[in-house]
Design an enzyme around this catalytic site. Structure first.
Site, PDB file in Angstrom:
ATOM      1  N   TRP A 374       0.766  -1.264   0.018  1.00 40.96           N
ATOM      2  CA  TRP A 374      -0.077   0.234   0.224  1.00 40.96           C
ATOM      3  C   TRP A 374       0.861   1.173   0.102  1.00 40.96           C
ATOM      4  CZ3 TRP A 374      -1.749   2.862   4.704  1.00 40.96           C
ATOM      5  CH2 TRP A 374      -0.848   3.287   6.121  1.00 40.96           C
ATOM      6  N   ASP A 375       2.398   1.333   0.362  1.00 38.95           N
ATOM      7  CA  ASP A 375       3.045   2.405   0.412  1.00 38.95           C
ATOM      8  C   ASP A 375       2.992   3.262  -1.096  1.00 38.95           C
ATOM      9  OD1 ASP A 375       3.629   0.243   2.014  1.00 38.95           O
ATOM     10  OD2 ASP A 375       5.963   0.905   2.083  1.00 38.95           O
ATOM     11  N   GLU A 503      -0.082  -2.077  12.812  1.00 38.27           N
ATOM     12  CA  GLU A 503       0.057  -3.133  12.669  1.00 38.27           C
ATOM     13  C   GLU A 503       0.716  -4.287  13.675  1.00 38.27           C
ATOM     14  OE1 GLU A 503       3.436  -4.290   9.302  1.00 38.27           O
ATOM     15  OE2 GLU A 503       1.994  -4.036   7.643  1.00 38.27           O
ATOM     16  N   LYS A 615       1.909   0.364  15.675  1.00 39.53           N
ATOM     17  CA  LYS A 615       3.379   0.540  15.400  1.00 39.53           C
ATOM     18  C   LYS A 615       3.208   1.862  14.789  1.00 39.53           C
ATOM     19  CE  LYS A 615       5.062  -2.350  12.076  1.00 39.53           C
ATOM     20  NZ  LYS A 615       5.664  -3.361  10.539  1.00 39.53           N
ATOM     21  N   GLN A 616       2.359   2.173  13.452  1.00 39.23           N
ATOM     22  CA  GLN A 616       2.743   3.562  13.322  1.00 39.23           C
ATOM     23  C   GLN A 616       0.951   4.351  13.023  1.00 39.23           C
ATOM     24  OE1 GLN A 616       2.668  -0.422  10.119  1.00 39.23           O
ATOM     25  NE2 GLN A 616       2.607   1.217   8.787  1.00 39.23           N
TER      26      GLN A 616
HETATM   27  C1  BGC Z   1       4.580  -1.416   7.863  1.00 37.66           C
HETATM   28  C2  BGC Z   1       3.844  -1.462   6.523  1.00 37.66           C
HETATM   29  C3  BGC Z   1       4.436  -1.380   5.101  1.00 37.66           C
HETATM   30  C4  BGC Z   1       5.778  -2.152   5.187  1.00 37.66           C
HETATM   31  C5  BGC Z   1       6.257  -2.336   3.795  1.00 37.66           C
HETATM   32  C6  BGC Z   1       6.100  -2.334   7.658  1.00 37.66           C
HETATM   33  O1  BGC Z   1       7.090  -2.077   8.781  1.00 37.66           O
HETATM   34  O2  BGC Z   1       3.946  -1.257   9.166  1.00 37.66           O
HETATM   35  O3  BGC Z   1       2.478  -0.564   6.317  1.00 37.66           O
HETATM   36  O4  BGC Z   1       3.635  -1.176   4.178  1.00 37.66           O
HETATM   37  O5  BGC Z   1       6.185  -1.903   6.215  1.00 37.66           O
HETATM   38  O6  BGC Z   1       7.289  -0.939   3.886  1.00 37.66           O
END
Ligand code: BGC
Length: 960
Positions: A374-375, A503, A615-616
């Site tokens: 999704w990035d 996550e 986490k984010q």
């Molecule tokens: C993040 C995800 C991201 C992935 C790839 C993970 O650490 O939590 O949101 O899509 O890294 O960058």
């Protein structure tokens, strides 16, 4: 986890505006430097390895050459499998090493670990797109040479890279020998327990089929086939030697390595140059039998241009790129370098052929195995949409090209429509850990959001009609099949059993981010179907036919959107991240030492999932993407709740926090988060730059500038700006393209200057005001805020004195009061505190509005008795508020009623909770009382008698 003020680490690479360089070679940092000195063109990616190979300690190098979308598969072995888990894993391959040039000087091989290195510099020039290396080296035999090596991966020619290798004899005359090779015996990086790395490849994935050397043309070539996907890779290199005298060496084949070369005589002071042109072609793009001819054609073309000709083309390409893309930061060389580096690397890593995309680490390393996430839509796509829309379209075309696979995936999950994979190369799901993978169905809504943003920014309705609509319909079908109108929630539409962006929380019901994004998508899908019905009937008919769209489906999407359940906690006055998040135990940050981060490497997922810890950015991300769905007070409150719980263990997080901090008026925090994002790899903040660069964070740093400090939001296709300059900078400047028009935005300390560089006329908004821009006519708008409103508390600011009325006041101002009319009757204008009437007069004369933010339900009556009721244009009604002071709501509500942004207001209070409320609202606070109590105020006065309009204006001026 509250972030400490970010302290800029010492520079790993000297700060230079347009280049990244190192002036010595240090083995310890070799792997990191390989990542940051990577070159690429969206198809070929080459890490910054040396032509002579690497002779340092094992484990300090990853020689990497990658082709976007070129992969092999390995079966995934699950000790305990389950239905529908991906059976194979795709990995971007590390392909044949073609850069090898081994130099011998009078029989001594040039190596950095032998002889004497007198100087060694390398730098990546972001204006020319060339990687330079200059070495002055003395062989063990005392021959001294100067090497000047230039390397490029052509931005104009997808399949081409080139190396120009010049050797000058400084103190001798003799013989140089160049051996050039292709080495196909390459493995991927080792497997690792770190989920951010790859699963590794047990066996080599590329099997040699044939190789050879065409002496007349000076071409080395090799044909290999991938073990499982059976793709053919054709690698070739041609050579041109510029020397007074030289002769070819016999080719040698050694396993999967083939080499050939030259010897050349050299006089003292003379320079010999070997130019090597490299091509990569694969059967993923063309029929197998065409690869050789296509390669030969490009090599011929390159030789015709020569390295310098190719370099000129490269420069011209980048001139165009920067003309549409450059971001300037005056007064901060570190961040200036950081942002340019990021934009340059984004360009280098992004597929632009409609069948490839942008991997999480781009083409710079094997972290995340070259998978697309999704990035792309949430981080990289906005950058391209607003600067290089033709690349943005290609990225979206990739999703269209893989729609069938998304349909298949939805079917595997017993769902209608289409579900895009969480991580993929060719469109199939590659996520073996489904709680933080396939469960992140929000990717469907993210893609829909990307389409909407792209179409609105570019006006490319053709894309919407020909491709976007089908994606929107199929992914919307998925949602209405997955979610349902839940009787237990009063018939609201609920989406259960999914994971949101954070996550550290998995498989939940009603993730607020997801539900809000799905709501937005369903409305857009509904509107798109209407658009097709009304304006593109033939396309509508085609769509109905091809996907069996039925009458009433779009209405059903609309209904689900209208009745979408969005979890909200009344008591806290915030959106809940999901149905159960707020009932979990909070993570114990105090007892978690710094070396336990990132948590994912130190705690079992279940431990993490049981806690309130992020986490984010999750809800905070929704507040950015769907800003108009939140009141400012909600944004502040939600941010204040979730920010301290966020670890930023994902590099995708700080940039979003920077944007929201800027929006809620905390520029210092916005700057800190930006700083941490923009140099994430150059300062190696997450200590894993060696595995590849963090593409989403790089693109996020662009968003922090443009959407954060620039305040850009797109409202129905109109660009709306609300800029602010961090105090650390003199100015900053960026460019955005909208509907084919190129806009330059420069924010200084005094003014924002908008210049339409290309186009016929563009309507934008600056702080809510419409501005019509004409080509080449800069419009300068002052940034200094006027003091537009003063918002008063009642008690202790307007009235409430000692003596008789003190007691009366306490009773009257009590919310519960009902039978105090008598006491109220006793109040007269004489009970106004000293100076207030004069202040109200002066404010009125200057046209400064007045608002009241009092918790008393009697406030309107009281003002009336005091004879000043008509002086207040707005009174926040405490009965209608969710939360009292120190929450920001009451002051923000008064400002909203006045129609004034908080940055244009001063609040006046006599109580500590009130001062906190004003500050939380992002206003300047004046305290009436003692320092012990009201120390947080921006201006403190002992009594209202001291309060004058001049003092308020002076305070405001200081802020400006
Ligand atoms: C993040 C995800 C991201 C992935 C790839 C993970 O650490 O939590 O949101 O899509 O890294 O960058």
């Amino acid at each position: 986890m509250k972030m400490k003020p970010y302290e800029h680490p010492p520079a790993l690479y000297p700060y230079r505006e347009w280049s990244l360089g190192e002036d010595t070679y240090e083995e310890e940092y070799n792997q990191r430097s390989e990542s940051v000195f990577a070159l690429g063109n969206g198809y070929i990616g080459m890490r910054g390895n040396f032509e002579e190979g690497y002779h340092g300690t094992a484990g300090t190098t990853v020689a990497g050459n990658y082709l976007n979308g070129f992969y092999d598969t390995e079966p995934v072995v699950y000790p305990e499998g389950a239905y529908g888990l991906p059976e194979v894993n795709q990995s971007m391959l590390n392909v044949t090493e073609a850069r090898i040039i081994e130099l011998e000087i009078e029989g001594y091989p040039f190596r950095l670990d032998s002889g004497k290195v007198h100087s060694c510099r390398r730098w990546l020039d972001m204006q020319t797109g060339l990687l330079h290396r200059e070495v002055e080296w003395e062989s063990p035999g005392g021959q001294r040479v100067k090497l000047a090596i230039r390397r490029m991966v052509s931005l104009r020619h997808k399949h081409l890279a080139a190396i120009d290798y010049a050797v000058t004899a400084l103190n001798f005359a003799g013989t140089l020998q160049f051996v050039s090779a292709l080495d196909g015996e390459i493995r991927r990086s080792e497997a690792s327990a770190d989920p951010r790395l790859g699963s590794g490849g047990a066996r080599p994935s590329l099997l040699l089929e044939d190789s050879g050397y065409e002496e007349a043309a000076g071409v080395l070539w090799m044909r290999q086939r991938t073990r499982h996907t059976r793709f053919v890779l054709y690698t070739a290199a041609s050579h041109r030697l510029q020397a007074a005298s030289g002769r070819g060496l016999a080719p040698q084949l050694d396993g999967q390595r083939i080499s050939a070369g030259y010897t050349a005589g050299v006089q003292c002071g003379e320079t010999v140059i070997l130019t090597k042109y490299i091509t990569y072609y694969t059967s993923k793009d063309y029929p197998e039998e065409e690869l050789q001819d296509r390669s030969a054609g490009v090599l011929k073309m390159a030789e015709g241009c020569g390295f310098n000709g190719l370099a000129d083309e490269q420069r011209a390409y980048l001139d165009q790129f920067w003309a549409h893309t450059d971001v300037e930061i005056k007064g901060d060389p570190a961040l200036q370098q950081g942002i340019r580096f990021n934009l340059f690397q984004l360009l280098q890593s992004t597929g632009r052929d409609g069948v490839t995309n942008i991997a999480a680490k781009g083409l710079t390393g094997e972290g995340y195995e070259g998978h697309y996430f999704w990035d792309t839509e949430m981080y990289m796509l906005p950058f391209f949409t607003y600067t290089q829309p033709e690349i943005a379209r290609k990225l979206l075309e990739f999703r269209y090209a893989t729609l069938d696979k998304a349909r298949e995936r939805a079917a595997v999950l017993s769902q209608k429509g289409a579900l895009y994979p969480w991580r993929t190369i060719d469109g199939t799901e590659n996520s073996a850990y489904f709680p933080a993978g396939t469960a992140q169905a929000h990717i469907n809504a993210d893609i829909a959001y990307g389409i909407k943003q792209y179409v609105q920014a570019t006006g490319d309705v053709e894309f919407l009609v020909s491709r976007g609509a089908e994606i929107l319909c199929e992914t919307s079908r998925f949602w209405t099949d997955l979610g349902y109108f839940n009787p237990a929630r009063g018939g609201a539409f609920c989406i259960n059993g999914i994971t949101g962006p954070d996550e550290y929380t998995a498989i939940v019901n009603n993730n607020a981010y997801t539900n809000l994004m799905v709501q937005d998508q369903l409305i857009y899908a509904y509107e798109t179907v209407l658009l097709l019905q009304q304006e593109y009937p033939a396309d509508y008919a085609r769509l109905r036919q091809s996907i069996g769209l039925t009458e009433g489906e779009a209405e059903m999407w609309r209904e689900a959107a209208d009745r979408m359940f969005i979890p909200f906690d009344e008591q806290l006055g915030i959106y809940a991240q999901d149905d159960t998040f707020l009932s979990k135990r909070r993570w114990d940050f105090e007892q978690t030492p710094a070396d336990k981060y990132p948590l994912l490497l130190h705690f079992h997922p279940l431990v993490i999932y049981r806690h309130q810890v992020l986490k984010q950015a999750d809800l905070v991300m929704a507040m950015f993407l769907l800003g108009d769905k939140f009141r400012l007070v909600d944004k502040i409150r939600n941010y204040q709740y979730y920010e301290p719980l966020t670890t930023h263990d994902s590099s995708l997080s700080p940039c979003i926090h920077s944007i929201i901090s800027a929006e809620i008026g905390d520029l210092a925090a916005a700057y800190g988060y930006f700083d941490r994002t923009v140099r994430m790899d150059l300062d190696d903040i997450n200590r894993n730059a060696k595995d590849g660069l963090h593409m989403a964070a790089m693109a996020g740093s662009w968003m922090s500038i443009v959407n954060g400090f620039g305040g850009l939001r797109q409202v129905d296709g109109t660009l709306c700006f609300d800029p602010a300059l961090p105090e650390q900078w003199q100015s900053f400047r960026f460019k955005v393209t909208a509907r084919g028009q190129l806009l330059d935005v420069c924010i200084g300390s005094e003014a924002a200057v908008y210049t339409l560089l290309e186009g016929s006329g563009l309507q934008i908004r600056h702080r809510g005001q419409p501005v019509l821009l004409q080509p080449q006519q800069p419009v300068s708008l002052l940034l200094a805020r006027q003091l537009e409103a003063v918002i008063f508390d009642l008690d202790g600011v307007i009235a409430g004195t000692a003596g008789l009325h003190d007691q009366a006041w306490q009773v009257l101002s009590d919310k519960k009061d009902a039978g105090c009319r008598q006491l109220l009757e006793q109040l007269t204008p004489a009970d106004l505190l000293p100076g207030i009437l004069e202040l109200l007069d002066s404010l009125a004369q200057r046209g400064i509005a007045c608002g009241l933010a009092s918790a008393s339900l009697n406030a309107p009556l009281l003002l009336q008795r005091l004879g000043i009721g008509s002086r207040f244009q707005a009174i926040a009604d405490p009965a209608a508020l969710q939360k009292g002071k120190p929450d920001a709501e009451i002051f923000l509500t008064a400002a909203e009623l006045l129609g004034v942004p908080p940055q244009g207001c001063i609040g006046i209070e006599a109580a500590a909770a009130g001062i906190a409320s004003i500050k939380a609202a992002g206003m300047l606070a004046v305290g009436i009382g003692s320092r012990e109590q009201l120390g947080a105020a921006d201006l403190l006065l002992p009594s209202t008698a001291e309060l004058t309009v001049e003092k308020l204006l002076a305070l405001f001026g200081r802020k400006v």
